[in-house]
Design an enzyme around this catalytic site. Structure first.
Site, PDB file in Angstrom:
ATOM      1  N   GLY A  17       0.825  -1.211   0.000  1.00 37.77           N
ATOM      2  CA  GLY A  17       0.000   0.000   0.000  1.00 37.77           C
ATOM      3  C   GLY A  17       0.853   1.252   0.000  1.00 37.77           C
ATOM      4  O   GLY A  17       1.696   1.441   0.878  1.00 37.77           O
ATOM      5  N   GLU A 181     -18.819  17.855   2.473  1.00 37.44           N
ATOM      6  CA  GLU A 181     -18.076  18.593   1.449  1.00 37.44           C
ATOM      7  C   GLU A 181     -18.720  18.424   0.074  1.00 37.44           C
ATOM      8  O   GLU A 181     -18.834  19.380  -0.698  1.00 37.44           O
ATOM      9  CB  GLU A 181     -16.613  18.139   1.448  1.00 37.44           C
ATOM     10  CG  GLU A 181     -15.924  18.578   2.727  1.00 37.44           C
ATOM     11  CD  GLU A 181     -14.475  18.158   2.886  1.00 37.44           C
ATOM     12  OE1 GLU A 181     -13.725  18.886   3.520  1.00 37.44           O
ATOM     13  OE2 GLU A 181     -14.096  17.095   2.385  1.00 37.44           O
ATOM     14  N   ASP A 316      -5.738   2.571   8.243  1.00 31.46           N
ATOM     15  CA  ASP A 316      -7.158   2.206   8.317  1.00 31.46           C
ATOM     16  C   ASP A 316      -7.410   0.727   8.588  1.00 31.46           C
ATOM     17  O   ASP A 316      -8.508   0.353   8.978  1.00 31.46           O
ATOM     18  CB  ASP A 316      -7.860   2.573   7.000  1.00 31.46           C
ATOM     19  CG  ASP A 316      -8.194   4.053   6.923  1.00 31.46           C
ATOM     20  OD1 ASP A 316      -7.816   4.791   7.850  1.00 31.46           O
ATOM     21  OD2 ASP A 316      -8.822   4.467   5.926  1.00 31.46           O
TER      22      ASP A 316
HETATM   23  C1  LIG Z   1     -13.419  10.421   0.154  1.00 28.72           C
HETATM   24  C2  LIG Z   1     -12.553  10.395   1.378  1.00 28.72           C
HETATM   25  C3  LIG Z   1     -12.269  11.578   2.044  1.00 28.72           C
HETATM   26  C4  LIG Z   1     -11.461  11.573   3.170  1.00 28.72           C
HETATM   27  N1  LIG Z   1     -11.205  12.761   3.798  1.00 28.72           N
HETATM   28  C5  LIG Z   1     -10.367  12.780   4.849  1.00 28.72           C
HETATM   29  C6  LIG Z   1     -10.013  14.014   5.473  1.00 28.72           C
HETATM   30  O1  LIG Z   1     -10.492  15.083   5.092  1.00 28.72           O
HETATM   31  N2  LIG Z   1      -9.122  13.975   6.504  1.00 28.72           N
HETATM   32  C7  LIG Z   1      -8.576  12.800   6.950  1.00 28.72           C
HETATM   33  O2  LIG Z   1      -7.745  12.822   7.857  1.00 28.72           O
HETATM   34  N3  LIG Z   1      -8.918  11.621   6.395  1.00 28.72           N
HETATM   35  C8  LIG Z   1      -9.786  11.577   5.361  1.00 28.72           C
HETATM   36  N4  LIG Z   1     -10.117  10.378   4.783  1.00 28.72           N
HETATM   37  C9  LIG Z   1      -9.579   9.132   5.356  1.00 28.72           C
HETATM   38  C10 LIG Z   1      -8.142   8.920   4.920  1.00 28.72           C
HETATM   39  O3  LIG Z   1      -8.031   9.082   3.528  1.00 28.72           O
HETATM   40  C11 LIG Z   1      -7.686   7.531   5.345  1.00 28.72           C
HETATM   41  O4  LIG Z   1      -7.833   7.428   6.738  1.00 28.72           O
HETATM   42  C12 LIG Z   1      -6.240   7.295   4.958  1.00 28.72           C
HETATM   43  O5  LIG Z   1      -6.120   7.296   3.563  1.00 28.72           O
HETATM   44  C13 LIG Z   1      -5.751   5.964   5.533  1.00 28.72           C
HETATM   45  O6  LIG Z   1      -4.450   5.720   5.084  1.00 28.72           O
HETATM   46  P1  LIG Z   1      -3.972   4.228   4.800  1.00 28.72           P
HETATM   47  O7  LIG Z   1      -2.531   4.306   4.459  1.00 28.72           O
HETATM   48  O8  LIG Z   1      -4.394   3.323   5.885  1.00 28.72           O
HETATM   49  O9  LIG Z   1      -4.814   3.772   3.530  1.00 28.72           O
HETATM   50  P2  LIG Z   1      -4.911   4.431   2.086  1.00 28.72           P
HETATM   51  O10 LIG Z   1      -4.400   5.811   2.085  1.00 28.72           O
HETATM   52  O11 LIG Z   1      -6.304   4.191   1.644  1.00 28.72           O
HETATM   53  O12 LIG Z   1      -3.914   3.558   1.213  1.00 28.72           O
HETATM   54  C14 LIG Z   1      -4.115   2.193   0.974  1.00 28.72           C
HETATM   55  C15 LIG Z   1      -3.330   1.837  -0.276  1.00 28.72           C
HETATM   56  O13 LIG Z   1      -3.261   0.427  -0.361  1.00 28.72           O
HETATM   57  C16 LIG Z   1      -3.518   0.019  -1.690  1.00 28.72           C
HETATM   58  N5  LIG Z   1      -4.055  -1.338  -1.601  1.00 28.72           N
HETATM   59  C17 LIG Z   1      -5.201  -1.729  -1.022  1.00 28.72           C
HETATM   60  N6  LIG Z   1      -5.321  -3.063  -1.084  1.00 28.72           N
HETATM   61  C18 LIG Z   1      -4.224  -3.514  -1.733  1.00 28.72           C
HETATM   62  C19 LIG Z   1      -3.783  -4.813  -2.116  1.00 28.72           C
HETATM   63  N7  LIG Z   1      -4.481  -5.904  -1.824  1.00 28.72           N
HETATM   64  N8  LIG Z   1      -2.624  -4.916  -2.802  1.00 28.72           N
HETATM   65  C20 LIG Z   1      -1.895  -3.804  -3.113  1.00 28.72           C
HETATM   66  N9  LIG Z   1      -2.270  -2.557  -2.757  1.00 28.72           N
HETATM   67  C21 LIG Z   1      -3.415  -2.424  -2.070  1.00 28.72           C
HETATM   68  C22 LIG Z   1      -4.511   1.033  -2.210  1.00 28.72           C
HETATM   69  O14 LIG Z   1      -4.487   1.104  -3.618  1.00 28.72           O
HETATM   70  C23 LIG Z   1      -4.000   2.314  -1.552  1.00 28.72           C
HETATM   71  O15 LIG Z   1      -3.065   2.978  -2.355  1.00 28.72           O
HETATM   72  C24 LIG Z   1     -10.929  10.352   3.656  1.00 28.72           C
HETATM   73  C25 LIG Z   1     -11.213   9.157   2.994  1.00 28.72           C
HETATM   74  C26 LIG Z   1     -12.019   9.177   1.862  1.00 28.72           C
HETATM   75  C27 LIG Z   1     -12.327   7.892   1.139  1.00 28.72           C
END
Ligand SMILES: Cc1cc2nc3c(=O)[nH]c(=O)nc-3n(C[C@H](O)[C@H](O)[C@H](O)COP(=O)(O)OP(=O)(O)OC[C@H]3O[C@@H](n4cnc5c(N)ncnc54)[C@H](O)[C@@H]3O)c2cc1C
Length: 458
Positions: A17, A181, A316
């Site tokens: 990710g 938003e 997440d």
């Molecule tokens: C529309 C929207 C608006 C948001 N607005 C806010 C905000 O204003 N403020 C805030 O703090 N948070 C916001 N969030 C939440 C925030 O984006 C997430 O909490 C954050 O992105 C979590 O980070 P992460 O690294 O856990 O996952 P992510 O940033 O989602 O990254 C996960 C990555 O893993 C990759 N992936 C997934 N499964 C696989 C797999 N099996 N194999 C290879 N790659 C994979 C995906 O392609 C992605 O690139 C928002 C979320 C959304 C959907």
């Protein structure tokens, strides 16, 4: 003479990710004596907080989704691969990756960081997905943009008043920051479209913001929530709180309040900004760990997976002290794990506990109004908007993207013009025919122009 001393192999780190958590971990390890493999099923790092601006025509997709290869190009120890991780074999210390050609292979690791985020969930009603517009990926945002723009074209060509009203109604399920938003931006877009249509009045659109909870923006203090509600209402947004979605089909959704009757909202555009559930990879990590109600794996205080000190889960898909699913916890955990691994390779093996520093939250409501609760200071109106803009610009990846987004916002503020309003798919007679028995048979929208609008209320 060639040296006979063998260099010890460098530890192999696999990061799953390249979102907020994974990218921070990769950046934190870019100078470490390790070989890093960063895997993602997309080739870009998506800035999800601004997805709604792509969906409403303000920003271009590339401005919030820079390529991971470009971001990591200067990290000599890091390689990026496009691939979907389908399995994790904790006992064999390997992950299974399905590459772009569809072939799978095993990738061994010494350390594994899983940061695969979350995905949409429909609360046990997967059949609803076919009729909803989710907001999680770039593809979702572009599909929604297309639908919003097409909705007005269909409405402008529609002779059936009920059908025209359906096209000009937008139901947004989920009154968190994304829902709020989107609602605010849709209302602003309607104002901007008004002078461009003579057959309909886009400001007569109905925008309904729905949430099962009794409050919107629950992570904000009450004063800011009240401000957001008042402002949304002044923009013409209907707010339905304490209302559960109980049915969804092509022509609309049904909501039911705790003590009131059900309401049917006729619409072709029902947007899902409600539930998310951890990536299924969380469950694959849970051989010795618990999975919570949101599908997140419960991790140890240093973000490692119970029973596997060489494996970390962040963002997440992990549950540590029940932190919210936001960018900040994911980023801070990514940095923390990188620091832990740097310490381990330098011989300091004792784990340190992750400590979250809450920097606050922001949400925008309209062009000149946002709410912000940063470092304990509550702001709204223009000051809130300024705080919101600063936070988002600072968190965007890459100076080019920061400058590009800033220019777009200034341009929008001055000219009230959204440049990203292309309908790119060819018309294929896809408008659903409400008179068809299953309401899924396509029909051609009429080209007859009406003098007056449908009179849908806001
Ligand atoms: C529309 C929207 C608006 C948001 N607005 C806010 C905000 O204003 N403020 C805030 O703090 N948070 C916001 N969030 C939440 C925030 O984006 C997430 O909490 C954050 O992105 C979590 O980070 P992460 O690294 O856990 O996952 P992510 O940033 O989602 O990254 C996960 C990555 O893993 C990759 N992936 C997934 N499964 C696989 C797999 N099996 N194999 C290879 N790659 C994979 C995906 O392609 C992605 O690139 C928002 C979320 C959304 C959907």
């Amino acid at each position: 003479m060639p040296s006979t001393t063998q260099q010890p192999a460098r530890p192999r780190v696999v990061i799953v990710g390249a979102g907020f958590g994974g990218l921070m971990a990769a950046r934190g390890l870019r100078h470490a004596p390790m070989d890093i493999l960063l895997l993602d099923r997309t080739n870009h790092h998506l800035f999800q907080p601004l997805l709604y601006q792509v969906a409403t025509g303000i920003l271009a997709p590339g401005e919030i989704a820079p390529p991971v290869r470009k971001i990591m190009r200067r990290a000599a120890n890091t390689r990026f691969e496009l691939g979907d991780v389908t399995e994790i074999q904790l006992d064999h210390r390997a992950v299974t990756v399905c590459g772009p050609d569809g072939r799978t292979r095993q990738v061994p690791y010494d350390y594994l960081i899983v940061a695969a985020g979350a995905q949409d969930t429909y609360f046990g009603h997967d059949e609803w997905a076919a009729h909803l517009y989710p907001m999680k990926t770039l593809a979702h945002a572009l599909r929604l943009r297309e639908q919003i723009l097409l909705a007005y074209e269909y409405a402008a060509n529609c002779t059936d008043v009920a059908e025209q009203k359906r096209w000009m109604t937008f139901a947004i399920v989920g009154a968190g920051p994304t829902g709020v938003e989107l609602a605010g931006q849709l209302a602003t877009l309607c104002e901007e479209l008004r002078p461009e249509f003579d057959q309909i009045d886009p400001t007569c659109s109905r925008i309904v913001l729905i949430d099962a909870l009794d409050e919107l923006l629950t992570s904000f203090p009450e004063t800011l929530r009240t401000h957001a509600k008042d402002r949304l209402r002044s923009l013409g947004v209907d707010i339905a709180l304490g209302a559960k979605v109980t049915d969804v089909d092509t022509n609309g959704i049904t909501i039911t309040t705790k003590d009131g009757p059900s309401e049917r909202i006729e619409t072709h555009t029902a947007i899902w900004a409600a539930g998310v559930r951890a990536s299924p990879l969380a469950a694959a990590l849970a051989t010795d760990a618990e999975v919570d109600g949101k599908g997140r794996v419960r991790v140890r205080p240093d973000c490692s997976v119970p029973g596997h000190p060489e494996v970390f889960a962040i963002g997440d898909l992990a549950n540590l002290d029940d932190l919210p699913g936001l960018c900040e916890p994911a980023m801070q955990q990514g940095s923390h794990v990188a620091k832990t691994l740097r310490r381990r390779v330098s011989g300091k093996s004792e784990p340190t506990a992750f400590a979250y520093r809450d920097l606050g939250t922001t949400a925008t409501i309209s062009g000149k109004d946002a709410i912000a609760n940063v470092f304990g200071v509550k702001l709204h109106g223009l000051l809130g908007k300024l705080a919101w803009a600063l936070v988002h610009i600072a968190f965007l990846v890459g100076w080019g993207n920061r400058a590009g987004v800033l220019v777009r916002w200034l341009f929008l503020g001055i000219t009230r013009t959204r440049p990203e309003r292309m309908i790119v798919t060819a018309l294929d007679h896809r408008a659903p025919d409400p008179t068809s028995p299953d309401s899924t048979a396509p029909s051609t929208p009429s080209t007859h122009k009406r003098e007056s609008n449908a009179g849908a209320s806001r």
